[in-house]
Design an enzyme around this catalytic site. Structure first.
Site, PDB file in Angstrom:
ATOM      1  CG  ASP A 133      34.633   4.185  38.002  1.00 34.25           C
ATOM      2  OD1 ASP A 133      33.446   4.504  37.768  1.00 34.25           O
ATOM      3  OD2 ASP A 133      34.942   3.169  38.646  1.00 34.25           O
ATOM      4  CE  LYS A 175      30.755   0.270  37.908  1.00 31.28           C
ATOM      5  NZ  LYS A 175      30.517   1.599  38.487  1.00 31.28           N
ATOM      6  CG  ASP A 180      27.201   1.549  39.699  1.00 32.01           C
ATOM      7  OD1 ASP A 180      26.312   1.347  40.539  1.00 32.01           O
ATOM      8  OD2 ASP A 180      28.422   1.502  39.974  1.00 32.01           O
ATOM      9  CE  LYS A 196      27.158   1.789  43.934  1.00 29.46           C
ATOM     10  NZ  LYS A 196      27.946   2.436  42.876  1.00 29.46           N
ATOM     11  CG  PHE A 197      18.131   5.363  40.875  1.00 25.73           C
ATOM     12  CD1 PHE A 197      18.937   6.424  40.471  1.00 25.73           C
ATOM     13  CD2 PHE A 197      17.534   4.586  39.893  1.00 25.73           C
ATOM     14  CE1 PHE A 197      19.142   6.710  39.120  1.00 25.73           C
ATOM     15  CE2 PHE A 197      17.722   4.856  38.540  1.00 25.73           C
ATOM     16  CZ  PHE A 197      18.532   5.915  38.157  1.00 25.73           C
ATOM     17  CG  ASP A 205      15.239  10.482  46.500  1.00 22.88           C
ATOM     18  OD1 ASP A 205      14.367  10.798  47.332  1.00 22.88           O
ATOM     19  OD2 ASP A 205      15.965  11.311  45.941  1.00 22.88           O
ATOM     20  CB  ILE A 206      10.741   9.319  48.462  1.00 20.71           C
ATOM     21  CG1 ILE A 206      10.696  10.312  47.299  1.00 20.71           C
ATOM     22  CG2 ILE A 206      11.218  10.007  49.746  1.00 20.71           C
ATOM     23  CD1 ILE A 206       9.636  11.399  47.473  1.00 20.71           C
ATOM     24  N   PRO A 207      10.140   6.432  47.160  1.00 16.02           N
ATOM     25  CG  PRO A 207       8.802   4.799  48.162  1.00 16.02           C
ATOM     26  CD  PRO A 207       9.510   6.093  48.456  1.00 16.02           C
ATOM     27  CB  THR A 209      32.598  -4.130  47.358  1.00 11.19           C
ATOM     28  OG1 THR A 209      32.532  -3.107  46.365  1.00 11.19           O
ATOM     29  CG2 THR A 209      31.762  -5.301  46.918  1.00 11.19           C
ATOM     30  NE  ARG A 251      41.195  -3.389  43.457  1.00  9.17           N
ATOM     31  CZ  ARG A 251      40.042  -2.824  43.087  1.00  9.17           C
ATOM     32  NH1 ARG A 251      39.162  -3.493  42.374  1.00  9.17           N
ATOM     33  NH2 ARG A 251      39.778  -1.580  43.416  1.00  9.17           N
ATOM     34  NE  ARG A 270      39.670   1.808  42.052  1.00  3.08           N
ATOM     35  CZ  ARG A 270      39.303   2.104  43.288  1.00  3.08           C
ATOM     36  NH1 ARG A 270      39.936   3.050  43.953  1.00  3.08           N
ATOM     37  NH2 ARG A 270      38.296   1.472  43.864  1.00  3.08           N
TER      38      ARG A 270
HETATM   39  O1  C5P Z   1      38.110   0.231  40.488  1.00  3.19           O
HETATM   40  P1  C5P Z   1      37.152  -0.768  41.092  1.00  3.19           P
HETATM   41  O2  C5P Z   1      37.213  -2.135  40.416  1.00  3.19           O
HETATM   42  O3  C5P Z   1      37.237  -0.837  42.585  1.00  3.19           O
HETATM   43  O4  C5P Z   1      35.724  -0.174  40.721  1.00  3.19           O
HETATM   44  C1  C5P Z   1      34.549  -0.777  41.161  1.00  3.19           C
HETATM   45  C2  C5P Z   1      33.385  -0.057  40.546  1.00  3.19           C
HETATM   46  O5  C5P Z   1      32.190  -0.698  40.965  1.00  3.19           O
HETATM   47  C3  C5P Z   1      33.262   1.407  40.918  1.00  3.19           C
HETATM   48  O6  C5P Z   1      32.777   2.098  39.780  1.00  3.19           O
HETATM   49  C4  C5P Z   1      32.244   1.432  42.032  1.00  3.19           C
HETATM   50  O7  C5P Z   1      31.483   2.615  42.030  1.00  3.19           O
HETATM   51  C5  C5P Z   1      31.369   0.231  41.659  1.00  3.19           C
HETATM   52  N1  C5P Z   1      30.670  -0.437  42.764  1.00  3.19           N
HETATM   53  C6  C5P Z   1      31.310  -0.950  43.861  1.00  3.19           C
HETATM   54  N2  C5P Z   1      30.597  -1.540  44.874  1.00  3.19           N
HETATM   55  C7  C5P Z   1      29.264  -1.637  44.798  1.00  3.19           C
HETATM   56  C8  C5P Z   1      28.605  -1.153  43.657  1.00  3.19           C
HETATM   57  C9  C5P Z   1      29.341  -0.555  42.643  1.00  3.19           C
HETATM   58  O8  C5P Z   1      32.537  -0.907  43.917  1.00  3.19           O
HETATM   59  N3  C5P Z   1      28.587  -2.249  45.742  1.00  3.19           N
END
Ligand code: C5P
Length: 240
Positions: A12, A34, A61, A63-64, A66-68, A125, A187, A217
């Site tokens: 990121d 990722k 990642d 996360k599309f 949109d329309i099919p 999440t 985490r 992170r």
């Molecule tokens: O820093 P952290 O561990 O929170 O990063 C989580 C990564 O996973 C980010 O790049 C975020 O965009 C991605 N992500 C997420 N939840 C989702 C899908 C992807 O946190 N449902």
């Protein structure tokens, strides 16, 4: 699969040099990196190719949602890029998911190339039940909604879902062990949640049955990222 092969490191960052520095720095321990919205918007496909040229796999990642037709075409482009996995929002609906899958299957057969894993994002999440209820108007509870979207993804022919570690047992119990789960929001107990709301420790998520965990992170945001990763590798070693 060893526990370490289940780790995905989130790149990121915005600059290509920083992303590749992370790949080189952690490549000894991590095989899948990722590329998300920030890095892809700034750098585009070349950064994906450079990571792959280093012998690493890419989880695209984006996360599309949109329309099919648009989702299907973006899916084919992801397959052409040669990514290891990519994702679509389950909320885009069954037709978008099915067409995304059909496109990558057709493309990979035609080109005789391995097919990328296609995942659906269930509920981010960073969201909790309160957000679902008060902002998105979803009244039937977060776990029910995750289960519903995961079932829709499976019926639409996808390989698995992105979901919180907290939902792994429920999804595996409902849809079977072969349906893949990639868990972000990871985490260790010592790391702050940041903007994530449904978190779990790396060992807990793998113990519950997650196939892959996404670490961002909790490693890259730490004062000593190498030490943080080393500790995570120690914690997850029993779950290979
Ligand atoms: O820093 P952290 O561990 O929170 O990063 C989580 C990564 O996973 C980010 O790049 C975020 O965009 C991605 N992500 C997420 N939840 C989702 C899908 C992807 O946190 N449902």
């Amino acid at each position: 699969m060893s526990a370490k092969q289940k780790l995905i490191l989130a790149l990121d960052v915005e600059e290509k040099s920083r992303a590749l520095e992370l790949v080189d720095r952690f490549g000894e321990h991590i095989d899948i990196f990722k590329v998300g919205l920030e890095l892809f918007t700034a750098q585009g496909p070349p950064v994906v190719r450079e990571i792959q040229d280093r012998g690493k796999k890419v989880f695209l990642d984006l996360k599309f949602h949109d329309i099919p037709n648009t989702v299907a075409k973006a899916a084919r482009t992801a397959a052409r890029l040669g990514v290891f996995m990519f994702n679509v929002h389950a909320s885009a609906g069954s037709e978008a998911m099915r067409r995304a899958r059909d496109e990558v299957v057709a493309f990979s057969l035609k080109e005789d190339r391995p097919r990328p894993i296609v995942l659906a994002v269930t509920v981010l999440t960073s969201q909790n039940e309160e957000v679902l209820k008060t902002e998105l108007g979803i009244q039937h509870g977060l776990r029910t909604h995750v289960k519903y979207l995961a079932s829709l993804a499976k019926q639409s022919g996808l390989d698995g879902v992105v979901a919180s570690g907290q939902e792994v047992l429920m999804i595996k119990g409902h849809l079977g062990g072969k349906f893949l789960i990639v868990a972000p929001g990871i985490r260790p107990s010592t790391a702050p949640p940041d903007d994530q709301k449904r978190t779990m420790s790396p060992a807990e998520a793998l113990r519950a049955g997650a196939d892959f965990i996404v670490i961002g992170r909790a490693v890259t945001g730490q004062a000593d990222p190498e030490k943080a990763l080393e500790q995570i590798c120690l914690d997850i070693a029993p779950y290979g």
